[in-house]
Design an enzyme around this catalytic site. Sequence first.
Site, PDB file in Angstrom:
ATOM      1  N   HIS A  57       0.759  -1.258  -0.027  1.00  0.00           N
ATOM      2  CA  HIS A  57      -0.015   0.042   0.122  1.00  0.00           C
ATOM      3  C   HIS A  57       0.963   1.329  -0.005  1.00  0.00           C
ATOM      4  O   HIS A  57       0.623   2.119   0.884  1.00  0.00           O
ATOM      5  CB  HIS A  57      -0.940   0.133   1.293  1.00  0.00           C
TER       6      HIS A  57
HETATM    7  C1  LIG Z   1      -0.502  -7.069  -4.449  1.00  0.00           C
HETATM    8  C2  LIG Z   1      -1.382  -6.231  -4.184  1.00  0.00           C
HETATM    9  C3  LIG Z   1      -2.652  -6.176  -3.296  1.00  0.00           C
HETATM   10  C4  LIG Z   1      -3.259  -5.179  -2.892  1.00  0.00           C
HETATM   11  N1  LIG Z   1      -4.485  -5.684  -2.184  1.00  0.00           N
HETATM   12  C5  LIG Z   1      -5.187  -4.592  -1.898  1.00  0.00           C
HETATM   13  C6  LIG Z   1      -6.435  -4.840  -1.494  1.00  0.00           C
HETATM   14  O1  LIG Z   1      -7.014  -5.991  -1.119  1.00  0.00           O
HETATM   15  N2  LIG Z   1      -7.389  -3.847  -1.155  1.00  0.00           N
HETATM   16  C7  LIG Z   1      -6.845  -2.404  -1.358  1.00  0.00           C
HETATM   17  O2  LIG Z   1      -7.799  -1.434  -1.142  1.00  0.00           O
HETATM   18  N3  LIG Z   1      -5.858  -2.024  -1.864  1.00  0.00           N
HETATM   19  C8  LIG Z   1      -4.951  -2.998  -2.249  1.00  0.00           C
HETATM   20  N4  LIG Z   1      -3.854  -2.865  -2.780  1.00  0.00           N
HETATM   21  C9  LIG Z   1      -3.392  -1.281  -3.008  1.00  0.00           C
HETATM   22  C10 LIG Z   1      -4.309  -0.824  -4.072  1.00  0.00           C
HETATM   23  O3  LIG Z   1      -4.433  -1.800  -5.121  1.00  0.00           O
HETATM   24  C11 LIG Z   1      -3.425   0.505  -4.470  1.00  0.00           C
HETATM   25  O4  LIG Z   1      -3.392   1.325  -3.569  1.00  0.00           O
HETATM   26  C12 LIG Z   1      -4.274   1.110  -5.854  1.00  0.00           C
HETATM   27  O5  LIG Z   1      -4.294   0.357  -6.757  1.00  0.00           O
HETATM   28  C13 LIG Z   1      -3.248   2.438  -6.154  1.00  0.00           C
HETATM   29  O6  LIG Z   1      -3.913   3.092  -7.110  1.00  0.00           O
HETATM   30  P1  LIG Z   1      -3.093   3.963  -7.926  1.00  0.00           P
HETATM   31  O7  LIG Z   1      -4.141   4.735  -9.001  1.00  0.00           O
HETATM   32  O8  LIG Z   1      -2.338   4.890  -6.966  1.00  0.00           O
HETATM   33  O9  LIG Z   1      -1.969   3.358  -8.668  1.00  0.00           O
HETATM   34  P2  LIG Z   1      -1.874   2.104  -9.462  1.00  0.00           P
HETATM   35  O10 LIG Z   1      -3.268   1.384  -9.224  1.00  0.00           O
HETATM   36  O11 LIG Z   1      -0.657   1.402  -9.075  1.00  0.00           O
HETATM   37  O12 LIG Z   1      -1.714   2.473 -11.092  1.00  0.00           O
HETATM   38  C14 LIG Z   1      -0.603   3.438 -11.393  1.00  0.00           C
HETATM   39  C15 LIG Z   1      -0.635   3.127 -13.221  1.00  0.00           C
HETATM   40  O13 LIG Z   1       0.170   3.847 -13.728  1.00  0.00           O
HETATM   41  C16 LIG Z   1       0.855   3.129 -14.664  1.00  0.00           C
HETATM   42  N5  LIG Z   1       2.252   3.911 -14.838  1.00  0.00           N
HETATM   43  C17 LIG Z   1       3.016   4.187 -13.860  1.00  0.00           C
HETATM   44  N6  LIG Z   1       4.226   5.008 -14.386  1.00  0.00           N
HETATM   45  C18 LIG Z   1       3.925   5.156 -15.663  1.00  0.00           C
HETATM   46  C19 LIG Z   1       4.421   6.172 -16.608  1.00  0.00           C
HETATM   47  N7  LIG Z   1       5.787   6.618 -16.548  1.00  0.00           N
HETATM   48  N8  LIG Z   1       3.637   6.254 -17.781  1.00  0.00           N
HETATM   49  C20 LIG Z   1       2.400   5.621 -18.184  1.00  0.00           C
HETATM   50  N9  LIG Z   1       1.864   4.837 -17.099  1.00  0.00           N
HETATM   51  C21 LIG Z   1       2.459   4.662 -15.885  1.00  0.00           C
HETATM   52  C22 LIG Z   1       1.384   1.856 -13.974  1.00  0.00           C
HETATM   53  O14 LIG Z   1       1.511   0.850 -15.050  1.00  0.00           O
HETATM   54  C23 LIG Z   1      -0.128   1.735 -13.410  1.00  0.00           C
HETATM   55  O15 LIG Z   1      -1.133   0.979 -14.301  1.00  0.00           O
HETATM   56  C24 LIG Z   1      -2.850  -3.960  -3.349  1.00  0.00           C
HETATM   57  C25 LIG Z   1      -1.982  -3.670  -4.087  1.00  0.00           C
HETATM   58  C26 LIG Z   1      -1.173  -4.815  -4.528  1.00  0.00           C
HETATM   59  C27 LIG Z   1      -0.021  -4.546  -5.566  1.00  0.00           C
END
Ligand SMILES: Cc1cc2nc3c(=O)[nH]c(=O)nc-3n(C[C@H](O)[C@H](O)[C@H](O)COP(=O)(O)OP(=O)(O)OC[C@H]3O[C@@H](n4cnc5c(N)ncnc54)[C@H](O)[C@@H]3O)c2cc1C
Length: 513
Positions: A450
């Site tokens: 997280h």
């Molecule tokens: C294994 C695992 C289990 C988890 N379990 C849970 C759970 O059960 N419940 C829960 O609430 N949360 C859980 N989480 C956490 C939750 O999924 C994340 O907090 C949430 O998805 C974060 O969202 P975000 O949009 O910040 O980032 P992300 O969802 O990580 O998205 C970032 C995106 O940006 C893209 N990206 C990055 N850099 C670039 C770039 N330079 N150019 C273009 N694209 C780029 C990436 O490829 C990715 O698709 C878990 C996470 C993981 C990895």
Amino acid sequence: MINDYIIVGAGTAGCMLADRLSANGKNRVLLVEAGGKPRNPFIHIPAGFAKLFKSSSDWNYDSTPQCGTSQRTIYIPRGKMLGGSANMNALIHQWGHPADFEEWVNSGATGWGWDSVSPILRKLETELEHDVNPNAHSAASDFVDAARAVIGNSGSTYNGGDYEGAWIAQCNIRKGKRHSIFHSHLKPALKRQNLVTLTHMAVETLIIEQGKAVGVIMNGAQGRISALARAGVILAAGAIETPALLLRSGIGDGETLQKLGIEVECVSPHVGQHLQDHPMAVTVFATNHADTYKTAESPKNLFKYIFTKTGPLASNAAEAIAFARSSPTLNAPDIELIFAPFEWREQALQPPAIHGFSIGAGLIAPASRGSVSLVTRHVQVQPKIDLGLFTDREGHDRKTMLAAVLLARKVAAQSPLNAHIEGELSPGERANDYDALFTEICRNVQTIYHPAGTCRIGDATQGVISSKLKVHGCDKLWIADASVMPRLVRGHPNAAVAMIAARAAEFISDEAR
Ligand SMILES: Cc1cc2nc3c(=O)[nH]c(=O)nc-3n(C[C@H](O)[C@H](O)[C@H](O)COP(=O)(O)OP(=O)(O)OC[C@H]3O[C@@H](n4cnc5c(N)ncnc54)[C@H](O)[C@@H]3O)c2cc1C
């Protein structure tokens, strides 16, 4: 073509932003994603998420050697595909605790208190489909009963207010398959002509002209190209990549940027600082149950899943969760226990070897902070991720982690769970004084995946973005992902990230009016 908006990253936040900003049919929105389409079958099978670890759908990061954990590096999975980490997570749906958002306000995030965010989280309840996991193992209910006997129970759900107790997890699963924000928001929005998505294209840097973000330079399947945005750029690349992208673009600590040979566009010393995650030490117990998820992929279970979408493969593996306070003087829980009906080995990179149960003992209000920084200006090199585990000066996290592991042991020893337990395998019954126990904890500690807080909301002296999510010192640039949290929510952050992105779309649309 000139876009109105460019969104960087199609994870939890990016999917929500793409949907909301393109909904009027008029805004021309470009969504840029470094990964590909979510084609790996293990994305869709709820119990299959760990099979995505170290695959091409994973950024596959490692932390720096952690001084708080015997110099071990810790593997950090992050989703790299449309859907991002929401397409590889454990599917647990949770709002967060009212105290989390009050702490956001106290740290300068004006307008982010519980009264402001809870109506949005409530509205998202119907959009982010979820339900109590119907496929949980019978031992998960035993865990809930045992944990409630030890901790107590504040009500029928952990969402919507204060909570302490134990529950079978609510999960984003529909008809036995993952139903993430990719499915609920991005997939329908992709039909709109005013939303264009580029996959396998990683944004290298922002194009900044006269203090204003006007576009991005990206590299990947279509070569090295640029794209321009008339109304602005929104970063949703997650808590590791968003600060790395800002730093590559010259937004960060001036001296550090100069040392890396990066031209300074805007001095912003908090970029990449204040990294938070939830550390977790997994306790493992041998069991007399012969149907743990060691046999989840048996021919019988595979058959059951293929034809009925039920059984262990339709479960999210982290089936039950409990929240507790390490001291009655605290106003909110600081410990989480996560029950999984199988032997959790090496961050699930190894399959279970025996029939066992795991209880992850996690810190959900850690005091330690880490950082994300660049090693070089080149995009190919992984950023340096220092989780900072157990580095707080007062030793608060060490103390709470010991309390969390002792609580996991106490729950395992409690009826009705104890009837199925045949001994502790990890940390192991020999780890019976605090030092020996902490040594064992350090040997296997991981995080709950997280990461957050690396571009936090706060005024220009304390944070990277304003309460309206605009980057200080750079116009037409917003951030809307897990990096903006001044304090990581106490539990599972995916729904809170979706809420942040939904609000960001409102702020951005308001500015355009
Ligand atoms: C294994 C695992 C289990 C988890 N379990 C849970 C759970 O059960 N419940 C829960 O609430 N949360 C859980 N989480 C956490 C939750 O999924 C994340 O907090 C949430 O998805 C974060 O969202 P975000 O949009 O910040 O980032 P992300 O969802 O990580 O998205 C970032 C995106 O940006 C893209 N990206 C990055 N850099 C670039 C770039 N330079 N150019 C273009 N694209 C780029 C990436 O490829 C990715 O698709 C878990 C996470 C993981 C990895």
